[in-house]
Design an enzyme around this catalytic site. Structure first.
Site, short mmCIF file in Angstrom:
data_model
loop_
_atom_site.label_atom_id
_atom_site.label_comp_id
_atom_site.label_asym_id
_atom_site.label_seq_id
_atom_site.Cartn_x
_atom_site.Cartn_y
_atom_site.Cartn_z
N GLU A 182 0.82 -1.22 0.00
CA GLU A 182 0.00 0.00 0.00
C GLU A 182 0.85 1.27 0.00
OE1 GLU A 182 -2.85 -0.15 3.23
OE2 GLU A 182 -4.22 -1.33 2.00
N GLU A 251 -6.70 -7.66 -0.50
CA GLU A 251 -7.24 -7.60 0.87
C GLU A 251 -8.72 -7.24 0.83
OE1 GLU A 251 -5.12 -5.15 3.71
OE2 GLU A 251 -3.18 -5.81 2.94
C1 GAL Z 1 -4.27 -2.45 5.18
C2 GAL Z 1 -2.89 -3.08 5.31
C3 GAL Z 1 -2.95 -4.36 6.12
C4 GAL Z 1 -3.74 -4.15 7.37
C5 GAL Z 1 -5.12 -3.64 7.01
C6 GAL Z 1 -6.00 -3.37 8.18
O1 GAL Z 1 -4.15 -1.11 4.90
O2 GAL Z 1 -2.35 -3.35 4.05
O3 GAL Z 1 -1.65 -4.77 6.41
O4 GAL Z 1 -3.08 -3.24 8.16
O5 GAL Z 1 -5.01 -2.44 6.35
O6 GAL Z 1 -6.18 -4.50 8.91
#
Ligand code: GAL
Length: 845
Positions: A182, A251
């Site tokens: 990110e 994600e």
């Molecule tokens: C995203 C990040 C993850 C985790 C998630 C929130 O921004 O890539 O590593 O932190 O948010 O759980």
């Protein structure tokens, strides 16, 4: 001899051939990842290996596979693997090779997110804190010392994976690797150097030659051939930055993380399934649940500030490794429905048409005649009836129906065919004689931690030091101590040598001791401002401030230099005159960590434990120790820390993490029941407001022996350890489900041959006791008609078939599983012209 050699050579050849045969090529195109020349629809889920134990991994991986995953995704945790520079750790929970091999053994692929920046609510985002002290270093930007370290570690991991032949190109399971994480969200803060760093990361990764593609998530300008991927609660609107790259979602947040002082977030599965279905409707081909199993932040691994020890995440597999139902089951059904569409999905782009306002169809049609369709109602208020290919379909608000044959609905995201299973903690007594855990109190011994400086190597410095620079995160604790001579006539004193001690800290907890006594404390994520009325004495006084970190920051531009601790000002003030004395630039004495940490009290072995005096309770800074026998059975174990304050706990020398049951969730923002319809946000569905954020703490079974276990606590704020109790987490004595006549038939009834026949299968309510030795022993509730309420509180509506209970009893009682058709054919007609449902609550025993 010669013959033996021949045999050897032949077997070597066979080995080489077998290996070459299992090696896969992984490429990609506009539609999908392409494995051995075939485009793939891939369902993935995150499991972070150090958040569970190697003993748990096989079961977690099997449950992932059974849930329909094809891929396990994990970060690589640099600070766990290289706790000191050039001293590597790939053992135990950090046995990455073992974890990847277990995934392979189960037939799953792996997405390895090397980072090496992870974020992940993990301490310091996964960076080892020693990295911060490399001369001239600046993190995550075009900085030579940083790039050198990042490259060294990334290459180390890639080499390790290659040595073990774990890349798909070598016959292993790793089909994809991630570099950075990110970075695109924050790179503008780093200006032009950020851009050049990003490009450098990309080419550095490519140069490592893994033989499989790389991705960067949330990096809209990821250079070719790196695939830019999407993270978020929804990614259906995402498009990659080149028409040659597939649409991938790294994600999909299945819930959200918990913070100390925060209520508990959850994400309804209807919305999660909707998001997934929308993604595949709109051309996606790879989707990962973050998290599929969240697990536990053992030791001091939780990020911050103030990330809780539990990393449950409301994931389909809960913190303890049990299925979260119906979340897991509904998603498994979704995955099956999507896979039924695979041939059509990989063949072509969707043809998207509007079926009305907020109503959308996507059709995947191949030249060979396969056809799959997704019908969506993205309205948040009303259900809708749409006409598609001449047939009529009812679409609940905020739902997607999946039609693997473009005719029949195999799945609707809002219609759950999987039962809710209860899980519960049962209190356990820990003595073989069945004594209560309260009796355990008599077995406690203790050691008092000295208040203030107790070690010879204390550091004396003028001014207030930033905490992380001082402790290098070797400990949560830093003492700031001051000795002062008070003459009695100072202007900042009120009568009786009273004063107000003002402390300003950037986090996260401060305890102030005056002449050895706790005078006040406070905590906050980033800004503690305390005004504590104190009494000084004429002559010598000590001011001992204990500053405590609770996880180092893991996210945001420059998170690595935010810092922590008492940065000042610290002053003494007269409440009456306002006259003040600034102490900030005085000569302070510092001690990193506590004495008991240095002497290793966490292990329990020390000759200093005091057991023959009354146990001091509700006093700050006391170490406690007791022994216990394993809770009976094989269920996962938790400790309920209610009664204690805050600290760190060890079982048999293994740190189970920070406990803090007195950290209470804010009182606002919770909802009684969360409406899944409409856009989800991480603060949309919260529970547990006004209650402790976390009382139960996971102790992995494999850390507990049958008897003679040691539990040690370092209690920092004061509490009563005799109130601690053990619990085991049990699954499934209650099953509960409501299925309407309009539900699609169970997706299991679809086979590839039945796919193209015109189907009119009725809805079916199916139940199965989760434990193989159990059967359904009774039916608590059954109603076919218009039952109301939800699980645990069903009641009969105006319409109810008199046969409801007897039909369900007959079908289910005495069996582990049962299926009941939800139709008037089975139950008779209790009321004409109404869509009826069957609600059942069953007990397994
Ligand atoms: C995203 C990040 C993850 C985790 C998630 C929130 O921004 O890539 O590593 O932190 O948010 O759980």
């Amino acid at each position: 001899m010669v013959r033996g050699k021949k045999v050897e050579i032949v077997s070597l050849l066979i080995l080489v051939i077998v290996m070459a045969a299992t090696a896969a090529t992984v490429t990609y195109d506009h539609r999908a990842l392409v494995i051995d020349g075939k485009r793939k629809i891939l369902i993935s889920g995150s499991i972070h290996y150090p958040r569970s134990t190697p003993e748990m991994w096989p079961d977690l991986i099997q449950k992932s596979k059974d849930g329909g995953l094809d891929v396990i995704e994990t970060y690589v945790f640099w600070n766990g693997h290289e706790p000191e520079k050039n001293k590597y750790n790939f053992e135990g929970r950090y046995d990455l090779v073992k974890f990847v091999k277990l995934a392979a053994k189960a037939g799953l692929y792996v997405h390895l997110r090397i980072g090496p920046y992870a974020c992940a609510e993990w301490n310091y985002g996964g960076f080892p804190v020693w990295l911060h002290f490399v001369p001239g270093i600046k993190f995550r930007t075009d900085n030579e010392p940083f790039k050198a370290e990042m490259q060294r570690f990334t290459a180390k991991i890639v080499d390790l994976m290659k040595q073990e032949k774990l890349y798909a190109s070598q016959g292993g399971p790793i089909i994809l690797s991630q570099i950075e994480n990110e970075y695109g969200n924050i790179d503008s803060a780093y200006g032009a150097a950020g851009k050049s760093y990003m490009k450098w990361s990309a080419s550095m990764a490519l140069s490592l030659d893994t033989g499989v593609p790389w991705n960067m998530c949330q990096q809209g300008d990821a250079p070719d051939p790196i695939i830019n991927t999407c993270n978020g609660f929804y990614c259906d609107q995402f498009t990659p930055n080149s028409n040659n790259k597939p649409k991938m979602w790294t994600e999909n947040w299945s819930g959200w993380f918990l913070g100390f002082g925060e209520p508990t977030p959850y994400r309804p599965v209807e919305d999660l399934a909707f998001a997934v279905a929308r993604f595949f409707q709109r051309g996606g081909t790879f989707q990962n649940y973050y998290m599929y199993h969240g697990g536990t932040n053992f030791e001091r691994t939780s990020g911050g500030p103030l990330i809780s020890t539990s990393y449950d995440y409301d994931a389909p597999i809960d913190e303890y490794g049990l299925l979260r139902q119906p979340k897991w089951g509904h998603l498994r059904d979704l995955h099956k429905a999507i896979k039924l569409c695979e041939d059509a999905l990989i063949a072509t782009d969707p043809e998207i048409t509007s079926l009305g306002s907020n109503l959308e169809a996507a059709v995947y049609k191949t030249s060979s005649g396969s056809c799959a369709a997704f019908l969506a109602n993205i309205g948040t208020q009303s259900d809708a009836t749409v006409t598609f290919n001449g047939k009529s379909y009812r679409l609940p608000a905020w739902s997607v129906s999946i039609l693997p044959d473009c005719k029949n609905v195999a799945f609707n995201t809002a219609k759950i065919n999987s039962a809710t299973e209860s899980t519960a903690f049962a209190r356990q007594s820990l003595k073989p004689d069945g004594g209560s855990s309260a009796e355990l109190g008599s077995q406690w011994s203790h050691i008092k931690e000295p208040i203030g400086i107790s070690e010879a190597d204390a550091l004396v410095k003028p001014g207030l030091l930033e905490q992380i620079n001082t402790t290098a995160d070797k400990s949560d604790y830093l003492w700031y101590s001051l000795r002062m001579d008070i003459k009695g006539d100072e202007t900042f004193l009120d009568e009786g040598s009273k004063a107000v001690l003002h402390i300003q800290s950037i986090g996260q907890v401060v305890y102030a001791f005056i002449n050895g006594k706790l005078a006040g404390s406070g905590n906050d994520r980033t800004n503690i401002s305390l005004d504590i009325p104190i009494n000084l004495v004429t002559g010598k006084n000590t001011i001992d401030l204990l500053s405590v970190t609770v996880g180092l920051a893991n996210y945001g531009a420059f998170f690595d230099i935010i810092g922590a601790g008492i940065t000042g000002p610290v002053s003494l003030n007269s409440a009456k005159t306002g006259s003040s004395m600034d102490l900030s630039s005085h000569q302070w004495t510092y001690q990193v960590g506590l004495k008991g940490e240095d002497t290793g009290l966490g292990s329990g072995d020390s000759s200093e434990w005091v057991s023959n005096s009354p146990l001091p309770t509700n006093q700050p800074l006391v170490w406690y120790k007791t022994t216990f026998d394993a809770p009976s059975g094989s269920e996962p174990v938790a400790i309920d820390f209610t009664g204690t304050g805050k600290g760190i706990a060890w079982v048999n020398g293994q740190s189970i993490g920070r406990y803090w049951p007195t950290s209470i969730a804010r009182t606002d923002g919770c909802v009684g029941s969360c409406n899944y319809r409409g856009t989800y946000r991480n603060d949309k569905c919260l529970k547990n407001c006004g209650k402790p954020s976390q009382t139960l703490y996971h102790v992995p079974r494999s850390w507990i022996k049958p008897s003679g276990n040691t539990l040690v606590l370092l209690e920092e704020m004061g509490g009563d350890p005799t109130k601690i109790s053990f619990a085991t987490k049990h699954t499934g004595s209650n099953l509960c489900l409501k299925v309407s006549e309009s539900h699609p038939a169970p997706v299991d009834t679809w086979t590839s041959d039945s796919k193209f026949s015109n189907r009119t299968s009725p809805a079916v309510l199916s139940l199965k006791c989760p434990v193989s030795t159990q059967v359904i022993s009774s039916i608590r509730f059954a109603s076919f008609g218009t039952p109301t309420g939800s699980c645990g509180s069903f009641s009969h509506g105006r319409c109810n078939s008199a046969r409801s209970l007897s039909v369900v009893q007959k079908a289910c009682v005495g069996s582990r599983s049962c299926k009941v058709e939800v139709s008037t054919r089975v139950f008779g007609e209790p009321c004409h012209g109404v869509v009826k449902s069957l609600a059942v609550e069953a007990v397994c025993a």
